[in-house]
Motif scaffolding. Structure first.
Motif, short mmCIF file in Angstrom:
data_model
loop_
_atom_site.label_atom_id
_atom_site.label_comp_id
_atom_site.label_asym_id
_atom_site.label_seq_id
_atom_site.Cartn_x
_atom_site.Cartn_y
_atom_site.Cartn_z
N VAL A 34 -14.56 -2.40 -11.41
CA VAL A 34 -13.74 -2.08 -10.23
C VAL A 34 -12.92 -0.84 -10.54
O VAL A 34 -11.76 -0.92 -10.95
CB VAL A 34 -12.83 -3.27 -9.85
CG1 VAL A 34 -12.18 -3.02 -8.49
CG2 VAL A 34 -13.63 -4.57 -9.81
N LYS A 35 -13.52 0.33 -10.36
CA LYS A 35 -12.88 1.58 -10.76
C LYS A 35 -11.67 1.93 -9.90
O LYS A 35 -10.79 2.67 -10.34
CB LYS A 35 -13.91 2.73 -10.70
CG LYS A 35 -15.03 2.59 -11.72
CD LYS A 35 -15.97 3.77 -11.66
CE LYS A 35 -17.08 3.65 -12.71
NZ LYS A 35 -18.02 4.79 -12.66
N LYS A 40 -2.97 3.93 -11.54
CA LYS A 40 -2.22 4.43 -10.39
C LYS A 40 -2.23 3.47 -9.20
O LYS A 40 -1.57 3.71 -8.19
CB LYS A 40 -2.80 5.78 -9.94
CG LYS A 40 -2.67 6.87 -10.99
CD LYS A 40 -3.24 8.18 -10.48
CE LYS A 40 -3.11 9.29 -11.55
NZ LYS A 40 -3.69 10.57 -11.06
N THR A 41 -2.96 2.37 -9.32
CA THR A 41 -3.09 1.43 -8.20
C THR A 41 -1.82 0.61 -8.04
O THR A 41 -1.29 0.08 -9.01
CB THR A 41 -4.29 0.48 -8.43
OG1 THR A 41 -5.44 1.24 -8.75
CG2 THR A 41 -4.55 -0.36 -7.19
N ASP A 42 -1.32 0.51 -6.80
CA ASP A 42 -0.09 -0.25 -6.56
C ASP A 42 -0.40 -1.74 -6.49
O ASP A 42 -1.54 -2.17 -6.29
CB ASP A 42 0.60 0.20 -5.27
CG ASP A 42 -0.29 0.04 -4.04
OD1 ASP A 42 -0.42 -1.09 -3.55
OD2 ASP A 42 -0.87 1.05 -3.59
N LEU A 116 -3.04 -2.47 -17.40
CA LEU A 116 -2.44 -1.60 -16.39
C LEU A 116 -0.96 -1.44 -16.71
O LEU A 116 -0.37 -2.27 -17.40
CB LEU A 116 -2.62 -2.19 -14.99
CG LEU A 116 -4.07 -2.31 -14.49
CD1 LEU A 116 -4.08 -2.89 -13.08
CD2 LEU A 116 -4.79 -0.98 -14.53
N PRO A 117 -0.32 -0.37 -16.24
CA PRO A 117 1.10 -0.15 -16.53
C PRO A 117 1.95 -1.38 -16.16
O PRO A 117 1.74 -1.99 -15.11
CB PRO A 117 1.45 1.05 -15.64
CG PRO A 117 0.17 1.79 -15.50
CD PRO A 117 -0.90 0.74 -15.45
N ASN A 170 -11.39 -3.71 -14.67
CA ASN A 170 -10.74 -2.58 -14.01
C ASN A 170 -11.09 -1.28 -14.75
O ASN A 170 -11.83 -1.28 -15.74
CB ASN A 170 -9.22 -2.79 -13.92
CG ASN A 170 -8.56 -2.88 -15.29
OD1 ASN A 170 -8.95 -2.22 -16.24
ND2 ASN A 170 -7.52 -3.71 -15.38
N ALA A 171 -10.54 -0.17 -14.28
CA ALA A 171 -10.89 1.13 -14.87
C ALA A 171 -10.42 1.26 -16.32
O ALA A 171 -10.93 2.11 -17.06
CB ALA A 171 -10.29 2.25 -14.03
N GLN A 172 -9.45 0.42 -16.73
CA GLN A 172 -8.90 0.51 -18.08
C GLN A 172 -9.61 -0.43 -19.06
O GLN A 172 -9.32 -0.40 -20.26
CB GLN A 172 -7.40 0.16 -18.07
CG GLN A 172 -6.59 0.81 -16.97
CD GLN A 172 -6.69 2.33 -16.99
OE1 GLN A 172 -7.13 2.93 -16.03
NE2 GLN A 172 -6.32 2.92 -18.10
N SER A 173 -10.48 -1.28 -18.57
CA SER A 173 -11.15 -2.27 -19.42
C SER A 173 -12.64 -1.95 -19.55
O SER A 173 -13.24 -1.34 -18.66
CB SER A 173 -10.98 -3.68 -18.84
OG SER A 173 -9.62 -4.05 -18.78
#
Length: 293
Positions: A34-35, A40-42, A116-117, A170-173
Motif C-alpha cells: 500500500v504505497k 506523509k499520510t495523515d 510511520l512517524p 505500507n511504503a515504509q515496510s
C-alpha cells in the motif's frame, strides 16, 4: 475455518472454503503493498483505509457468519497486537518473540502503521494452536501467552471475537520484515492455568485530599472507579458522551471506549453493545452540532 471481511466496521464475514488450515491460509497470503500509506499520510486517511478497504480475519467456527462473542462457538489461532513498543529495536523485538516461543509455530508481520512517524514498531503475531478453544478458555490462555512473552500488548488482543488485519505493507515496510517460524502448534491445554496476579509496585501513604474537584480529575476518578453489572450501559454512555462533549476526536473516543470497557467494566460489555452505544451517542452529537465529528 478462516473468515474474512473488508474493513473492521462490519460484523458480516465470509468463510474461506478449502482444505487448508487457517494458519496455512494466512502464511500463504500475499501481502499487498500500500504505497499511498507513507510518512506523509495523515491519520484520517490511514483510518479510512483500515475501516473500508483493508482485509480482516477471524479463525474459528462462527454462527451465521456474523462476528460477535455469542456467535463464535470456538476460536482458532492466538493473535496478538504489539503497538506500544516505544523505541525498541526490531532485532530485540523479534529475538524476544523467538526466544519465548521456541519450538512453536508462528507468523509475525508488520501492521499498516509500522515505522510511520510517531508510531515506531507495530506488529501482529499469529500463533498456531493445536486445537480450537472456547470463550471460557480465552482469557487465561491469551493472558498467559502475553505474560510469557513479556512485551506490552494491545488489550484488544484479549477480546474473543476481535477481528485482526491481514498482512499489508505500507511504503515504509518490506517483506523482509516478515518472520515465519516453523515448529509445532502451541498446545492449548498446557496454557490453561490461572494467570499470576501482578503485584502493585506502588506502595505509599499520604494525607492528601482532593479539595478542588476539577472536571478532568472528577472524570478520570469516575473512569478508574469503573462499574459492574446492572449499570454498565448507562455508565459507558455517560463516559463516551463526556469524551465527545469535551472535544475528544471521534476515532480516539472509540478507541478509549474499548480500553475502558475491557479494563473498568466488570464484566465487559460485548463488542456489539459497545458499538451500539458509541454509534448512538455519535449520531446524537452529530445532529446536535449539525456537522460530522
Amino acid at each position: 475455518m478462516l473468515y474474512i471481511s473488508q474493513g473492521y466496521t462490519t460484523h458480516q464475514m465470509e468463510p474461506e472454503e478449502n482444505n487448508k488450515t487457517p494458519f496455512q491460509k494466512l502464511i500463504e497470503f500475499e501481502p499487498p503493498k500500500v504505497k499511498q500509506i507513507n510518512e506523509k499520510t495523515d491519520l484520517k486517511t490511514i483510518n479510512n483505509f483500515k475501516s473500508k478497504q483493508m482485509g480482516y480475519f477471524l479463525a474459528g467456527q462462527l454462527k451465521n457468519n456474523i462476528r460477535k462473542d455469542e456467535n463464535l462457538l470456538e476460536k482458532e489461532l492466538i493473535v496478538l497486537d504489539y503497538d506500544n513498543l516505544g523505541k525498541m529495536f526490531y532485532t530485540k523485538f523479534v529475538d524476544t518473540i523467538k526466544e519465548e516461543l521456541k519450538g512453536i509455530r508462528f507468523y509475525l508481520y508488520p501492521t499498516i502503521k509500522n515505522n510511520l512517524p510517531n508510531y515506531g514498531l507495530r506488529y501482529r503475531l499469529v500463533i498456531d494452536t493445536d486445537r480450537p478453544y472456547t470463550k471460557n478458555e480465552n482469557n487465561w490462555l491469551i493472558q498467559n501467552v502475553i505474560d510469557c512473552i513479556g512485551l506490552p500488548c494491545d488489550s484488544k488482543s484479549k477480546t474473543y471475537s476481535q477481528c485482526m488485519g491481514l498482512p499489508y505493507l505500507n511504503a515504509q515496510s518490506s517483506e523482509k520484515l516478515i518472520v515465519k517460524q516453523d515448529g509445532e502448534p502451541l498446545e492449548v491445554e498446557k496454557w490453561l492455568y490461572e494467570p499470576k496476579r501482578k503485584e502493585n509496585k506502588l506502595s505509599f501513604t499520604t494525607n492528601y485530599r482532593n479539595v478542588g474537584g476539577k472536571y478532568t480529575g472528577v472524570f478520570l476518578n469516575k473512569v478508574i472507579e469503573g462499574t459492574a453489572e446492572g449499570n454498565r450501559d448507562v455508565w459507558l454512555t455517560s463516559v463516551i458522551g463526556t469524551m465527545l462533549n469535551q472535544g475528544v476526536e471521534a476515532q480516539n473516543a472509540y478507541m478509549m471506549a474499548d480500553v475502558i470497557n475491557q479494563n473498568f467494566i466488570n464484566p465487559p460489555l460485548s463488542d456489539e453493545q459497545v458499538n451500539k452505544i458509541y454509534l448512538s451517542i455519535l449520531d446524537k452529537e452529530t445532529r446536535k452540532r449539525g456537522v460530522a465529528i
